[in-house]
Design a protein around this motif. Structure first.
Motif, PDB file in Angstrom:
ATOM      1  N   LEU A   1       0.834  -1.201   0.000  1.00  0.00           N
ATOM      2  CA  LEU A   1       0.000   0.000   0.000  1.00  0.00           C
ATOM      3  C   LEU A   1       0.874   1.259   0.000  1.00  0.00           C
ATOM      4  O   LEU A   1       0.540   2.281  -0.594  1.00  0.00           O
ATOM      5  N   LEU A   2       2.005   1.162   0.669  1.00  0.00           N
ATOM      6  CA  LEU A   2       2.856   2.340   0.860  1.00  0.00           C
ATOM      7  C   LEU A   2       3.758   2.647  -0.328  1.00  0.00           C
ATOM      8  O   LEU A   2       4.199   3.775  -0.502  1.00  0.00           O
ATOM      9  N   GLY A   3       4.070   1.634  -1.128  1.00  0.00           N
ATOM     10  CA  GLY A   3       5.017   1.916  -2.211  1.00  0.00           C
ATOM     11  C   GLY A   3       5.044   0.851  -3.283  1.00  0.00           C
ATOM     12  O   GLY A   3       4.386  -0.178  -3.168  1.00  0.00           O
ATOM     13  N   PRO A   4       5.818   1.098  -4.347  1.00  0.00           N
ATOM     14  CA  PRO A   4       5.861   0.199  -5.496  1.00  0.00           C
ATOM     15  C   PRO A   4       6.533  -1.128  -5.159  1.00  0.00           C
ATOM     16  O   PRO A   4       7.347  -1.195  -4.238  1.00  0.00           O
TER      17      PRO A   4
ATOM     18  N   HIS B   1      11.354   4.096   2.619  1.00  0.00           N
ATOM     19  CA  HIS B   1      11.337   2.668   2.300  1.00  0.00           C
ATOM     20  C   HIS B   1      10.008   2.105   2.784  1.00  0.00           C
ATOM     21  O   HIS B   1       9.754   2.082   3.989  1.00  0.00           O
ATOM     22  N   ALA B   2       9.197   1.650   1.831  1.00  0.00           N
ATOM     23  CA  ALA B   2       7.854   1.182   2.190  1.00  0.00           C
ATOM     24  C   ALA B   2       7.904   0.055   3.226  1.00  0.00           C
ATOM     25  O   ALA B   2       7.159   0.062   4.200  1.00  0.00           O
ATOM     26  N   ASP B   3       8.811  -0.898   3.013  1.00  0.00           N
ATOM     27  CA  ASP B   3       8.813  -2.053   3.931  1.00  0.00           C
ATOM     28  C   ASP B   3       9.236  -1.641   5.339  1.00  0.00           C
ATOM     29  O   ASP B   3       8.696  -2.120   6.331  1.00  0.00           O
ATOM     30  N   ARG B   4      10.192  -0.719   5.405  1.00  0.00           N
ATOM     31  CA  ARG B   4      10.622  -0.294   6.737  1.00  0.00           C
ATOM     32  C   ARG B   4       9.540   0.515   7.431  1.00  0.00           C
ATOM     33  O   ARG B   4       9.353   0.417   8.639  1.00  0.00           O
ATOM     34  N   MET B   5       8.841   1.323   6.636  1.00  0.00           N
ATOM     35  CA  MET B   5       7.762   2.106   7.232  1.00  0.00           C
ATOM     36  C   MET B   5       6.671   1.178   7.745  1.00  0.00           C
ATOM     37  O   MET B   5       6.119   1.391   8.828  1.00  0.00           O
ATOM     38  N   ALA B   6       6.379   0.121   6.975  1.00  0.00           N
ATOM     39  CA  ALA B   6       5.375  -0.844   7.426  1.00  0.00           C
ATOM     40  C   ALA B   6       5.815  -1.468   8.748  1.00  0.00           C
ATOM     41  O   ALA B   6       5.022  -1.595   9.681  1.00  0.00           O
ATOM     42  N   SER B   7       7.084  -1.827   8.850  1.00  0.00           N
ATOM     43  CA  SER B   7       7.591  -2.409  10.097  1.00  0.00           C
ATOM     44  C   SER B   7       7.439  -1.437  11.247  1.00  0.00           C
ATOM     45  O   SER B   7       7.077  -1.802  12.354  1.00  0.00           O
ATOM     46  N   ARG B   8       7.727  -0.168  10.938  1.00  0.00           N
ATOM     47  CA  ARG B   8       7.654   0.821  12.003  1.00  0.00           C
ATOM     48  C   ARG B   8       6.211   0.996  12.478  1.00  0.00           C
ATOM     49  O   ARG B   8       5.941   1.078  13.658  1.00  0.00           O
ATOM     50  N   ILE B   9       5.296   1.024  11.512  1.00  0.00           N
ATOM     51  CA  ILE B   9       3.889   1.177  11.880  1.00  0.00           C
ATOM     52  C   ILE B   9       3.422  -0.020  12.708  1.00  0.00           C
ATOM     53  O   ILE B   9       2.671   0.125  13.658  1.00  0.00           O
ATOM     54  N   LEU B  10       3.904  -1.200  12.355  1.00  0.00           N
ATOM     55  CA  LEU B  10       3.481  -2.389  13.089  1.00  0.00           C
ATOM     56  C   LEU B  10       4.290  -2.582  14.369  1.00  0.00           C
ATOM     57  O   LEU B  10       4.199  -3.620  15.016  1.00  0.00           O
ATOM     58  N   GLY B  11       5.103  -1.587  14.706  1.00  0.00           N
ATOM     59  CA  GLY B  11       5.840  -1.660  15.966  1.00  0.00           C
ATOM     60  C   GLY B  11       6.952  -2.684  15.955  1.00  0.00           C
ATOM     61  O   GLY B  11       7.387  -3.168  16.978  1.00  0.00           O
ATOM     62  N   MET B  12       7.406  -3.043  14.743  1.00  0.00           N
ATOM     63  CA  MET B  12       8.501  -4.009  14.677  1.00  0.00           C
ATOM     64  C   MET B  12       9.844  -3.308  14.718  1.00  0.00           C
ATOM     65  O   MET B  12      10.872  -3.906  14.456  1.00  0.00           O
ATOM     66  N   GLY B  13       9.829  -2.019  14.973  1.00  0.00           N
ATOM     67  CA  GLY B  13      11.089  -1.286  14.987  1.00  0.00           C
ATOM     68  C   GLY B  13      11.562  -1.059  13.570  1.00  0.00           C
ATOM     69  O   GLY B  13      10.925  -1.475  12.612  1.00  0.00           O
ATOM     70  N   ASP B  14      12.658  -0.418  13.427  1.00  0.00           N
ATOM     71  CA  ASP B  14      13.152  -0.091  12.110  1.00  0.00           C
ATOM     72  C   ASP B  14      14.658  -0.295  12.102  1.00  0.00           C
ATOM     73  O   ASP B  14      15.435   0.637  12.057  1.00  0.00           O
TER      74      ASP B  14
END
Ligand code: GTP
Ligand code: MG
Length: 439
Positions: free
Chosen positions: A85-88, A287-300
């Protein structure tokens, strides 16, 4: 950043993860909660619905991976969908593209106050650090202060600004590009005017400018604090100008996340950078994947690693290691380290990126900046010889340093003691550099 969304999703998933089996009704309930969390983050209803439907479908069809529990499998699916959703799909598309023939022209557009002028300077600084010199072009002629603002920023980052005060912005942009070519600069960053709302006159001017200067990137600068509304604005600019990328600003504020989560879906142009503060260094690649991790509280973890890596070049690391081994690490080096750490922003921000730690830290967690300032003041009050050889620091010298730095002798004593301990420890671990640097 996205604290509320992160908290809500975290709570939903920690409940799921605790279960050995997840039935269809558990999943249904969790997904309803996810939808509410997304709506509260100001994601549009159709986007939130579509998101949840995709996750549900994949979860029901998923083979639970051997190494994951059912709950973890769902979290992984949510993570993957959030990333999409966040990026290509191809992260390379979210990097900046340059034309083959210099100068590469980059146009910054967006509503008033979204952060165009500031991001132009931030981007120029970032490119400068990568060896590309830019000419900043002041093509916002409507607000007299706009030109001054760009000139001040140019001075701060030591790059030239092309300006002509008032005049025809299209001609200024065109002449700016010609000037960059003449003086041999590789990049041109064009700062344009903003409006409170998208209007025809502005769009017309920007579109004529685009034809005149043929940019390789048209970057839309969008304020993340405006939420879902940002998508309508993005569409307006995209239709008229063909936006090639987005810089999402003010992500350091308590933005709910709607803009970040909807903008790529709305226009298909990737978010390329995020603005995370007012300082000229406060720009990060997205970075879409890192942002997703951050949103899900998985840290970055990746961003954290990059930040620490950029602090130490290989060469610096080697020279530090040698110093430790030879026991030649001085208070000057100590001060350098301290300043390096400060350069990347507050330590609190940094610690929040550590996976697993982000949720455990109190919300208002900060590292005492004042403490760091005092240490700096103490070292600065020492003579060069004292910094090189702290053994010189007898009682009267310590008293002088305390007075000079506005601190107490006991604080000076503590610093010297800590420094001695650090040095002893570093000598022991000097041979294990990789551990020390956290690489
Ligand atoms: N917190 C925060 N503030 C930012 C960020 N980027 C820009 N700002 C601030 O936002 C305000 C507006 O920024 P400008 O760069 O002047 O915005 P602009 O789009 O050029 O505005 P106009 O030229 O009036 O259209 C300034 O006070 C900036 O310091 C960011 O990433 N975070
Ligand atoms: Mg401006």
């Amino acid at each position: 950043m996205f604290d509320q969304l992160s908290e809500r999703l975290g709570a939903i998933f920690s409940r799921l993860s605790g279960r050995g089996r997840i039935g269809e009704s558990d999943l249904g309930e969790a997904m309803r909660e996810v939808r509410v969390a997304l709506l509260e983050a100001d994601v549009s209803l159709p986007a939130a619905r579509a998101f949840v439907a995709r996750v549900k479908e994949k979860s029901l069809g998923a083979d639970v991976l051997a190494s994951l529990s059912p709950g973890q499998t769902i979290v992984k699916i949510v993570h993957d969908e959030l990333t999409a959703l966040l990026g290509p799909a191809d992260p390379a598309q979210a990097r900046l593209h340059f034309s083959d023939a210099p100068p590469a022209v980059i146009m910054l557009v967006g509503l008033q106050g979204s952060g165009k002028t500031t991001q132009a300077a931030k981007l120029a600084l970032r490119l400068k650090e990568q060896g590309r010199r830019s000419l900043l072009v002041a093509a916002d002629v409507y607000r007299p202060a706009a030109v001054d603002q760009l000139c001040a920023l140019g001075k701060q980052i030591e790059l030239p600004v092309f300006e002509r005060g008032q005049g025809d912005p299209v001609a200024i942009a065109r002449d700016g590009v010609a000037e960059a070519k003449r003086i041999g600069l590789s990049t041109v960053l064009v700062d344009t005017a903003g409006r409170l709302q998208i209007d025809d006159a502005l769009m017309d001017e920007l579109s004529r400018m685009k034809s005149a200067i043929n940019p390789c990137e048209v970057l839309l600068v969008a304020d993340s604090m405006t939420g879902q509304e940002a998508t309508a604005v993005a569409k307006g600019f995209h239709e008229r100008l063909g936006v090639t990328g987005v810089i999402l600003t003010k992500l350091d504020g308590d933005t709910r996340g709607g803009a970040a989560l909807s903008i790529f879906d709305a226009i298909g142009a990737p978010i390329k950078f995020v603005g995370v503060g007012e300082r000229v260094s406060a720009l990060e690649p997205f970075h879409a994947d890192r942002m997703a991790s951050r949103i899900l509280g998985m840290g970055d973890a990746m961003t954290l690693i990059e930040k620490t890596q950029s602090l130490y070049s290989e060469e610096q690391a080697r020279s530090l290691e040698q110093k430790f081994l030879r026991n030649a690490f001085t208070l000057d080096d100590f001060l350098d380290q301290l300043r390096q750490v400060r350069k990347i922003g507050s330590m609190g921000e940094l610690l929040k990126m550590v996976p697993g730690l982000s949720q455990k830290l109190p919300k208002d967690f900060t590292v005492p900046e004042a403490e760091v300032n005092r240490v700096e003041a103490i070292i600065c009050s020492m003579t060069r010889r004292e910094r090189r050889d702290p053994a010189l620091l007898n009682g009267s010298r310590r008293k002088r340093i305390a007075v000079g730095s506005g601190t107490q002798v006991s604080e000076v004593n503590r610093l010297v003691r800590q420094f001695d301990e650090t040095r002893r420890m570093m000598k022991q671990f000097g041979g294990k550099r990789r551990h020390f640097l956290g690489k």
